[in-house]
Design a protein around this motif. Structure first.
Motif, PDB file in Angstrom:
ATOM      1  N   LEU A 119      -8.300   9.352-112.286  1.00  0.00           N
ATOM      2  CA  LEU A 119      -9.504   8.531-112.470  1.00  0.00           C
ATOM      3  C   LEU A 119      -9.230   7.351-113.389  1.00  0.00           C
ATOM      4  O   LEU A 119      -9.775   6.259-113.187  1.00  0.00           O
ATOM      5  CB  LEU A 119     -10.643   9.371-113.048  1.00  0.00           C
ATOM      6  CG  LEU A 119     -11.429  10.260-112.087  1.00  0.00           C
ATOM      7  CD1 LEU A 119     -12.576  10.930-112.823  1.00  0.00           C
ATOM      8  CD2 LEU A 119     -11.956   9.477-110.889  1.00  0.00           C
ATOM      9  N   LEU A 120      -8.412   7.564-114.400  1.00  0.00           N
ATOM     10  CA  LEU A 120      -8.039   6.476-115.295  1.00  0.00           C
ATOM     11  C   LEU A 120      -7.351   5.360-114.506  1.00  0.00           C
ATOM     12  O   LEU A 120      -7.688   4.177-114.642  1.00  0.00           O
ATOM     13  CB  LEU A 120      -7.124   7.007-116.390  1.00  0.00           C
ATOM     14  CG  LEU A 120      -6.693   6.040-117.479  1.00  0.00           C
ATOM     15  CD1 LEU A 120      -7.880   5.594-118.310  1.00  0.00           C
ATOM     16  CD2 LEU A 120      -5.635   6.688-118.371  1.00  0.00           C
ATOM     17  N   LEU A 121      -6.420   5.742-113.651  1.00  0.00           N
ATOM     18  CA  LEU A 121      -5.697   4.756-112.840  1.00  0.00           C
ATOM     19  C   LEU A 121      -6.626   4.077-111.841  1.00  0.00           C
ATOM     20  O   LEU A 121      -6.550   2.863-111.629  1.00  0.00           O
ATOM     21  CB  LEU A 121      -4.538   5.443-112.119  1.00  0.00           C
ATOM     22  CG  LEU A 121      -3.422   5.979-113.021  1.00  0.00           C
ATOM     23  CD1 LEU A 121      -2.467   6.847-112.219  1.00  0.00           C
ATOM     24  CD2 LEU A 121      -2.680   4.842-113.708  1.00  0.00           C
ATOM     25  N   GLU A 122      -7.521   4.847-111.236  1.00  0.00           N
ATOM     26  CA  GLU A 122      -8.450   4.255-110.272  1.00  0.00           C
ATOM     27  C   GLU A 122      -9.403   3.296-110.958  1.00  0.00           C
ATOM     28  O   GLU A 122      -9.750   2.236-110.413  1.00  0.00           O
ATOM     29  CB  GLU A 122      -9.226   5.353-109.539  1.00  0.00           C
ATOM     30  CG  GLU A 122     -10.114   4.815-108.423  1.00  0.00           C
ATOM     31  CD  GLU A 122     -10.792   5.903-107.618  1.00  0.00           C
ATOM     32  OE1 GLU A 122     -11.611   5.559-106.737  1.00  0.00           O
ATOM     33  OE2 GLU A 122     -10.529   7.100-107.857  1.00  0.00           O
ATOM     34  N   GLY A 123      -9.836   3.643-112.158  1.00  0.00           N
ATOM     35  CA  GLY A 123     -10.693   2.731-112.903  1.00  0.00           C
ATOM     36  C   GLY A 123     -10.010   1.412-113.179  1.00  0.00           C
ATOM     37  O   GLY A 123     -10.627   0.333-113.079  1.00  0.00           O
ATOM     38  N   LEU A 124      -8.733   1.458-113.517  1.00  0.00           N
ATOM     39  CA  LEU A 124      -7.970   0.225-113.727  1.00  0.00           C
ATOM     40  C   LEU A 124      -7.833  -0.563-112.430  1.00  0.00           C
ATOM     41  O   LEU A 124      -7.867  -1.796-112.442  1.00  0.00           O
ATOM     42  CB  LEU A 124      -6.607   0.546-114.321  1.00  0.00           C
ATOM     43  CG  LEU A 124      -6.644   1.071-115.770  1.00  0.00           C
ATOM     44  CD1 LEU A 124      -5.305   1.673-116.153  1.00  0.00           C
ATOM     45  CD2 LEU A 124      -7.049  -0.024-116.751  1.00  0.00           C
ATOM     46  N   ASP A 125      -7.700   0.148-111.304  1.00  0.00           N
ATOM     47  CA  ASP A 125      -7.673  -0.540-110.007  1.00  0.00           C
ATOM     48  C   ASP A 125      -8.975  -1.286-109.767  1.00  0.00           C
ATOM     49  O   ASP A 125      -8.974  -2.442-109.288  1.00  0.00           O
ATOM     50  CB  ASP A 125      -7.452   0.468-108.869  1.00  0.00           C
ATOM     51  CG  ASP A 125      -6.069   1.097-108.871  1.00  0.00           C
ATOM     52  OD1 ASP A 125      -5.157   0.508-109.499  1.00  0.00           O
ATOM     53  OD2 ASP A 125      -5.918   2.170-108.248  1.00  0.00           O
ATOM     54  N   VAL A 126     -10.090  -0.635-110.080  1.00  0.00           N
ATOM     55  CA  VAL A 126     -11.402  -1.283-109.897  1.00  0.00           C
ATOM     56  C   VAL A 126     -11.516  -2.513-110.781  1.00  0.00           C
ATOM     57  O   VAL A 126     -12.028  -3.562-110.352  1.00  0.00           O
ATOM     58  CB  VAL A 126     -12.536  -0.290-110.192  1.00  0.00           C
ATOM     59  CG1 VAL A 126     -13.902  -0.987-110.188  1.00  0.00           C
ATOM     60  CG2 VAL A 126     -12.531   0.851-109.182  1.00  0.00           C
ATOM     61  N   LEU A 127     -11.044  -2.408-112.020  1.00  0.00           N
ATOM     62  CA  LEU A 127     -11.071  -3.563-112.911  1.00  0.00           C
ATOM     63  C   LEU A 127     -10.271  -4.719-112.336  1.00  0.00           C
ATOM     64  O   LEU A 127     -10.723  -5.878-112.368  1.00  0.00           O
ATOM     65  CB  LEU A 127     -10.535  -3.163-114.283  1.00  0.00           C
ATOM     66  CG  LEU A 127     -10.490  -4.268-115.341  1.00  0.00           C
ATOM     67  CD1 LEU A 127     -11.893  -4.728-115.720  1.00  0.00           C
ATOM     68  CD2 LEU A 127      -9.727  -3.792-116.582  1.00  0.00           C
ATOM     69  N   GLU A 128      -9.110  -4.444-111.793  1.00  0.00           N
ATOM     70  CA  GLU A 128      -8.295  -5.486-111.186  1.00  0.00           C
ATOM     71  C   GLU A 128      -9.023  -6.127-110.000  1.00  0.00           C
ATOM     72  O   GLU A 128      -8.980  -7.344-109.818  1.00  0.00           O
ATOM     73  CB  GLU A 128      -6.957  -4.909-110.759  1.00  0.00           C
ATOM     74  CG  GLU A 128      -6.059  -4.528-111.925  1.00  0.00           C
ATOM     75  CD  GLU A 128      -4.674  -4.063-111.473  1.00  0.00           C
ATOM     76  OE1 GLU A 128      -4.385  -4.149-110.263  1.00  0.00           O
ATOM     77  OE2 GLU A 128      -3.901  -3.615-112.342  1.00  0.00           O
ATOM     78  N   GLU A 129      -9.684  -5.288-109.191  1.00  0.00           N
ATOM     79  CA  GLU A 129     -10.459  -5.831-108.075  1.00  0.00           C
ATOM     80  C   GLU A 129     -11.582  -6.730-108.558  1.00  0.00           C
ATOM     81  O   GLU A 129     -11.891  -7.762-107.933  1.00  0.00           O
ATOM     82  CB  GLU A 129     -11.049  -4.672-107.252  1.00  0.00           C
ATOM     83  CG  GLU A 129     -10.029  -3.834-106.493  1.00  0.00           C
ATOM     84  CD  GLU A 129     -10.651  -2.600-105.880  1.00  0.00           C
ATOM     85  OE1 GLU A 129     -11.902  -2.514-105.847  1.00  0.00           O
ATOM     86  OE2 GLU A 129      -9.899  -1.716-105.441  1.00  0.00           O
ATOM     87  N   ALA A 130     -12.191  -6.356-109.704  1.00  0.00           N
ATOM     88  CA  ALA A 130     -13.275  -7.175-110.248  1.00  0.00           C
ATOM     89  C   ALA A 130     -12.757  -8.551-110.650  1.00  0.00           C
ATOM     90  O   ALA A 130     -13.434  -9.564-110.455  1.00  0.00           O
ATOM     91  CB  ALA A 130     -13.914  -6.478-111.444  1.00  0.00           C
ATOM     92  N   PHE A 131     -11.568  -8.626-111.212  1.00  0.00           N
ATOM     93  CA  PHE A 131     -11.004  -9.925-111.575  1.00  0.00           C
ATOM     94  C   PHE A 131     -10.623 -10.735-110.332  1.00  0.00           C
ATOM     95  O   PHE A 131     -10.728 -11.968-110.321  1.00  0.00           O
ATOM     96  CB  PHE A 131      -9.776  -9.751-112.482  1.00  0.00           C
ATOM     97  CG  PHE A 131     -10.123  -9.698-113.930  1.00  0.00           C
ATOM     98  CD1 PHE A 131     -10.241 -10.854-114.680  1.00  0.00           C
ATOM     99  CD2 PHE A 131     -10.365  -8.477-114.564  1.00  0.00           C
ATOM    100  CE1 PHE A 131     -10.577 -10.820-116.021  1.00  0.00           C
ATOM    101  CE2 PHE A 131     -10.698  -8.425-115.911  1.00  0.00           C
ATOM    102  CZ  PHE A 131     -10.803  -9.597-116.644  1.00  0.00           C
ATOM    103  N   ALA A 132     -10.207 -10.031-109.279  1.00  0.00           N
ATOM    104  CA  ALA A 132      -9.836 -10.737-108.044  1.00  0.00           C
ATOM    105  C   ALA A 132     -11.063 -11.282-107.320  1.00  0.00           C
ATOM    106  O   ALA A 132     -10.940 -12.136-106.436  1.00  0.00           O
ATOM    107  CB  ALA A 132      -9.058  -9.787-107.134  1.00  0.00           C
ATOM    108  N   GLY A 133     -12.233 -10.799-107.707  1.00  0.00           N
ATOM    109  CA  GLY A 133     -13.477 -11.302-107.114  1.00  0.00           C
ATOM    110  C   GLY A 133     -13.991 -10.452-106.006  1.00  0.00           C
ATOM    111  O   GLY A 133     -14.920 -10.812-105.310  1.00  0.00           O
TER     112      GLY A 133
END
Length: 450
Positions: free
Chosen positions: A436-450
């Motif tokens: 979940l920690l890793l997936e949360g970081l993936d979501v954060l990266e997606e948020a920056f990508a727009g």
């Protein structure tokens, strides 16, 4: 910490699941009821109405399961529904829920204080007493320091946050929303510069010694060291933006306090109980405070806070001068004892360090791709990124709010912070499963990508 971790033995599936827009229809309905019953001054980061939580997830009334990077603002380090905490609270509720320790005391209060005396920094003789909230604990620490020293002045620092009572909002630096319109404020409070590496004019390498020298000079000239009862400081600032004072700053301030009979108070409300990878954040530079203030992570979500300090300081106050009707409630004390067992047996300081080892490299790599990330900072499971207008250090609160909104929409609960409203802070539960920690970081990266 591995992907097989149980997330604090939560019965909930440890997964992100978005089944409606966030907030969904049921949460929006509850929000309408709230508007008719609760004043708007009580805000919420994300108006999803929670039905279940545990491990690394929060489940809302619409069935969405969000990854939790907030922990109720660093409260639920052992999980929102830790079985050991729940069992001890239930057993205590069957026996009695309240007597008031000042009327008819009970052993669990004493045991919590014994544990605080044992685990807080320093091998000197200590005493502790219990209250309900971090603000109440900070206020009592100031009371004790004033009583013990016979002095009145209190020194705090830029960007600090210490609470919402009259005294603690005076100690707090940020005006909106914490102080605006609520004055006049308490007297004899003085604010000094903090060693803020990212924003120090001569650069982070000079920040610690220069900021300490400046603060000590101002205290000496503007207040007079012999007039200061206490210096109150967060070892890592919380609401101020997870600012980690530059190395050497806190030891220099602590030494100045020792040399001048000033009580050094470490506000460990947000940083305590393994959050930063040490049991207490001031341990990182070997600082031994005179008084330590604790709350938040102490009791797994039940209201409890403490003041722990040198016996000669704590014992100076006359009988009846300290206390409160609900302070050290027996349910909260049992919860705290369970939390301390979980931290020690579950090696949660090590797990906090592991969270930092996972998060910080990912966030630094993200900063390498997006110039809007001006700084990555923090320790253990208390980390943050500061967002600026690209190519400058000008704060960008609008982008910060937008990134948080995108994360929320995708099922990741994150918090904002900072004097300028431009910091995303991350406080995952210490028991969060690594997947979940890793997936949360993936979501954060997606948020920056727009």
């Amino acid at each position: 910490m591995t992907s097989q971790d149980s997330g604090g033995s939560s019965r909930l599936p440890q997964e992100r699941r978005v089944v409606t827009e966030i907030p969904g229809p049921r949460s929006r309905e509850l929000q309408e009821r709230r508007a008719a019953a609760v004043p708007p001054g009580v805000g919420s980061v994300l108006p999803v109405y929670v039905t279940d939580a545990g491990g690394g997830v929060v489940v809302d009334a619409d069935g969405n399961s969000l990854i939790d990077f907030g922990s109720g603002i660093a409260v639920t380090g052992v999980g929102n529904a830790n079985p050991r905490v729940a069992e001890r609270v239930k057993a205590q509720a069957d026996r009695f829920t309240h007597t008031c320790f000042m009327v008819a005391p009970y052993e669990s209060y004493v045991r919590v204080c014994e544990n605080l005396n044992r685990i807080t920094p320093g091998d000197h003789e200590k005493r502790s007493f219990l209250v309900n909230s971090g603000a109440e604990a900070v206020e009592n620490a100031v009371k004790i320091a004033r009583y013990a020293t016979g002095r009145q002045a209190v020194v705090v620092f830029d960007h600090g946050y210490h609470g919402r009572t009259l005294l603690t909002m005076t100690l707090t630096a940020k005006s909106m929303p914490y102080k605006h319109g609520f004055g006049p404020y308490a007297p004899e409070v003085y604010r000094m510069p903090l060693a803020y590496p990212f924003r120090w004019p001569s650069g982070p390498e000079n920040c610690g010694p220069e900021a300490a020298a400046q603060a000590i000079d101002q205290i000496s000239k503007q207040i007079g060291a012999r007039s200061v009862a206490a210096v109150v400081v967060e070892p890592i600032q919380g609401e101020g933006g997870f600012i980690e004072p530059a190395p050497g700053f806190l030891p220099a301030i602590a030494e100045f306090c020792r040399a001048n009979g000033i009580v050094f108070v470490a506000d460990e409300v947000q940083t305590g109980f393994a959050r930063t990878g040490d049991l207490f954040a001031c341990e990182h530079e070997g600082i031994v405070p005179d008084l330590v203030v604790t709350a938040k992570g102490i009791a797994g979500g039940l209201p409890l806070a403490g003041v722990t300090g040198r016996a000669e300081i704590m014992d100076s106050v006359h009988g009846g001068g300290l206390g409160g009707t609900y302070g050290g409630n027996p349910l909260a004390c049992e919860a705290a004892l369970a939390v301390l067992e979980e931290i020690e047996e579950g090696k949660l300081t090590e797990r906090a360090r592991r969270i930092g080892e996972v998060m910080l490299p990912r966030l630094r790599a993200l900063a390498g791709r997006y110039g809007a990330i001006g700084d990555v900072r923090g320790r253990g499971a208390m980390v943050a990124i500061e967002l600026v207008r690209e190519g400058t250090k000008e704060p960008d609160p609008a982008l910060t709010a937008e990134i948080a909104r995108r994360c929320h929409a995708k099922g990741l609960l994150v918090l904002t912070a900072g004097t300028y409203g431009n910091v995303l802070r991350f406080l995952p539960p210490l028991v969060i499963p690594e997947h979940l920690l890793l997936e949360g970081l993936d979501v954060l990266e997606e948020a920056f990508a727009g």
